[in-house]
Enzyme design. Structure first.
Site, PDB file in Angstrom:
ATOM      1  N   GLU B  49     -18.021  15.655  24.203  1.00  0.00           N
ATOM      2  CA  GLU B  49     -18.313  15.338  25.438  1.00  0.00           C
ATOM      3  C   GLU B  49     -19.820  14.712  25.130  1.00  0.00           C
ATOM      4  O   GLU B  49     -20.787  15.659  24.671  1.00  0.00           O
ATOM      5  CB  GLU B  49     -18.350  16.649  26.273  1.00  0.00           C
ATOM      6  CG  GLU B  49     -17.605  16.203  27.666  1.00  0.00           C
ATOM      7  CD  GLU B  49     -17.734  17.401  28.485  1.00  0.00           C
ATOM      8  OE1 GLU B  49     -16.700  18.454  28.444  1.00  0.00           O
ATOM      9  OE2 GLU B  49     -18.640  17.708  29.131  1.00  0.00           O
ATOM     10  N   ASP B  60     -26.342  20.853  37.315  1.00  0.00           N
ATOM     11  CA  ASP B  60     -26.687  21.214  36.005  1.00  0.00           C
ATOM     12  C   ASP B  60     -27.835  22.191  36.130  1.00  0.00           C
ATOM     13  O   ASP B  60     -28.898  22.074  36.801  1.00  0.00           O
ATOM     14  CB  ASP B  60     -27.128  20.065  35.044  1.00  0.00           C
ATOM     15  CG  ASP B  60     -25.758  19.500  34.727  1.00  0.00           C
ATOM     16  OD1 ASP B  60     -24.908  20.291  33.825  1.00  0.00           O
ATOM     17  OD2 ASP B  60     -25.734  18.314  34.652  1.00  0.00           O
TER      18      ASP B  60
END
Lengths: 411, 276
Positions: B49, B60
């Site tokens: 990824e 995040d």
């Protein structure tokens, strides 16, 4: 990316029936959030729709607005200012006289009643200048709910009195250090908190932005401003204003003023963005004048961004306008040209701040000083029988240190 | 068969789960992240990824926020991220590469042009954090036309009534966000996973990878006991960040330390018992 013709999407020949079922105003708005939040966003929408349908909800809100917030706020004919500008009659909608000193509490009161209906036990909010944070902390104190306010570290430093107010009211103020440490970053952090605390927490958003249903819900709660002003002006002058003016950061006070007038085509609506050091510098907060459409904080709207789609920092002397986006309904009203969007610089706002203080004995917040700067530009060009309605959405006590600094005065 | 489908089929035949390490493109610079990307398959990555840097990564935690900041400060852009994948594909045509990021840089690039260029560069799938099912039509047709999988996030808050909607537009695999929270914070317990993964399996035959809060080899092993893959991101970026000098520049051992950790994680995944 085509403009949606007025009424084509919402039907019923009204500009007031949006958003559609996907939370869109034309191509703007929507629900661009992480999957973790999506079920909650849908739950907020359902709960809000149920509240609107409940005949007990609005009377309960109205009672708090009347007896606690102090509504209706007065409509004031600014006679000396009008004489000095030498043209159109200028009226102020005095939302700075609300409890906590700004229009923000109109929406906080509505949202916390909704949070209580949903059984939420903890409140979070973001704040820039601190006005929304103070209003949120206030309603949390009123209802005895724990409150966490996210505020950019830069703003914590330049808005110390509001930080202390929030703490006195029992809120926890968390300084956010990421990015430029201002309103945008505070909103990122509030969204992160919400993702981690979806089950018990309600997020009271301060402006007409964020994922659907927030732009609609905050607008509805703020529309009390325009509804009252319309009735008050009818009583004072027997007619509608020719022009209505409001400042725009995220755009909640402007949406609240404009929305009840959207279908009155004789009323020119003007939103004033913060031009900071100038629209042709990199230091402004004029998302509509200088931005382009994109997605941030859950909605599609005009944003200040670079060629790679990275969000740029905004600048304004007013912490409340210091945001690189704008509510999606404004983006739509901009594209269909129902509302004109102009800008005023830091210096113009400072001049208007002093003008208002000296001629009317009202110290305005730096945010509505931007609106007044534009009023001062157009009033002299209009006939004396014309009427300008301006939303004086906040008082300037919080800004005296910033103004002193800008004027080179040591306190 | 797509690279993603082929890889999961192969792993299933081998009877083990997938290790899916994450790196942020251009963190802390182009050459270092390219070296890490190149080294990952050899270190045991089954799929990779790549994070696309964004100024406002709202799902995040601090670790990935800082990684994105370092990358952007170093001049990262969407075009650069695609160039990395193109470069990687010159020597690796088998390891699936998934881009993970936020919508705005893709919108800015142009959804159609982005899907065309990403597919041409050798990207296999997209994970777009702030593009839920309700908004997916914005990209779905362009992605499908170019053979890009749209990998959907499923969260603990995605209930049974909602799962079919979320899974309807999913392809490649399903990414299970194992906690309600942001990346790099809490870790899901094995009991939570043991309950969550079978619940999702009732609605899909796609492989399921577990992410958010998978840090150690033991946790990765636990994840692939319950599911089909484990995504490790913040723990690897912490190692990278730890190896940087005071100015945030890569050290002589940055690449080696990150790849050593990938090896350890791969070992954990490969020795885990996989459910029949």
């Amino acid at each position: 990316m085509n403009n949606i013709a007025p009424g084509a999407r919402f039907g019923a020949n009204s500009l007031r029936s949006g958003p559609d079922e996907r939370g869109r105003f034309g191509e703007f708005g929507g629900r661009f959030v992480a999957e973790t939040l999506m079920p909650l966003i849908l739950e907020v929408e359902q709960a809000y729709n149920a509240a609107k349908a409940d005949p007990a909800f609005q009377p309960e809100l109205d009672a708090y607005l009347k007896n606690y917030v102090g509504r209706p706020s007065p409509l004031w004919f600014a006679q000396r200012l009008t004489e000095q500008l030498g043209g159109a009659k200028v009226y102020f909608k005095r939302d700075e006289l609300n409890h906590t000193g700004a229009h923000k509490i109109n929406s906080c009161m509505g949202q916390i009643l909704l949070a209580r209906r949903m059984g939420k036990t903890r409140i979070i909010a973001e704040t820039g200048a601190g006005q929304h944070g103070v209003a949120t902390a206030t309603v949390c104190a009123l209802f005895g709910l724990p409150c966490t306010v996210y505020m950019g570290a830069t703003d914590v430093a330049r808005q110390a009195p509001n930080v202390f107010r929030m703490k006195l009211l029992g809120a926890e103020v968390k300084a956010v250090t990421s990015g430029a440490a201002t309103l945008k970053d505070a909103m990122n952090e509030a969204l992160r908190d919400w993702v981690a605390n979806v089950r018990d927490t309600f997020y009271i958003i301060g402006t007409v932005a964020g994922p659907h249903p927030y732009p609609m819900m905050v607008r509805d709660f703020q529309s009390v401003i325009g509804d009252e002003a319309k009735a008050q002006l009818r009583e004072a002058e027997g007619r509608l204003p020719d022009v209505a003016v409001a400042c725009i950061g995220g755009g909640s006070n402007a949406m609240g003023l404009f929305h009840p007038f959207l279908d009155d085509s004789s009323v020119r609506l003007i939103g004033v963005e913060a031009a900071g050091h100038g629209l042709d510098t990199q230091q402004h907060a004029a998302s509509l004048s200088r931005g382009r459409p994109g997605v941030l904080h859950g909605n599609r709207t005009y944003l200040l961004q670079n060629d790679d789609g990275q969000i740029q920092e905004a600048h304004s002397i007013s912490a409340g306008l210091d945001y690189p986006g704008i509510g999606p309904e404004h983006s739509w009203l901009h594209d269909i040209k129902r509302v004109e969007y102009v800008a005023a610089t830091d210096d113009e706002a400072l001049a208007a701040f002093q003008l208002c203080t000296r001629t009317e004995g009202i110290i305005p917040a730096l945010e509505p000083a931007h609106a007044l700067a534009h009023v001062a530009k157009i009033a002299p060009t209009m006939d004396k029988d014309k009427i300008i309605l301006m939303n004086l959405c906040g008082r300037g006590d919080k800004d005296i240190f910033t103004v002193a600094d800008a004027l080179g005065v040591k306190l | 068969m797509s690279r993603i489908a082929a890889r999961f089929a192969k792993l299933k035949a081998e009877g083990r789960g997938a290790l899916i390490p994450f790196l942020e493109a251009w963190d802390p610079d182009s050459a270092t992240s390219m070296a890490i990307l190149r080294g990952m398959p050899g270190a045991g990555a089954d799929l990779i990824e790549i994070g696309c840097p964004f100024t406002d990564p709202m799902a995040d935690g601090p670790t990935i926020q800082r990684a994105g900041r370092r990358a952007l400060d170093g001049g990262a852009s969407m075009a650069h991220t695609l160039a990395m994948v193109r470069e990687f594909r010159r020597e690796d045509d088998a390891t699936p590469v998934i881009l993970m990021g936020y919508l705005n840089p893709i919108l800015s690039y142009g959804p159609q042009r982005f899907c065309t260029d990403a597919a041409a560069a050798g990207v296999d799938g997209l994970i777009i954090v702030d593009l839920p099912s309700e908004e997916a039509d914005l990209l779905a047709a362009d992605a499908a036309a170019r053979g890009l999988d749209i990998i959907r996030l499923v969260a603990p808050t995605t209930d049974d009534a909602r799962l079919p909607l979320v899974l309807a537009g999913s392809s490649g695999f399903v990414y299970y966000v194992s906690i309600t929270g942001i990346t790099g914070t809490r870790t899901a317990s094995s009991a939570e996973l043991a309950e969550a993964i079978p619940r999702i399996r009732k609605f899909t035959d796609l492989p399921i990878a577990v992410g958010f809060g998978v840090r150690s080899a033991a946790q990765a092993a636990e994840a692939v006991r319950a599911a089909d893959g484990a995504v490790v991101a913040s723990a690897l970026i912490d190692t990278l960040a730890d190896s940087l000098d005071a100015q945030g520049r890569a050290g002589p051992d940055t690449v080696r330390r990150v790849l050593d950790q990938v090896r350890a994680l791969a070992e954990g995944v490969r020795t885990a018992r996989v459910p029949a």
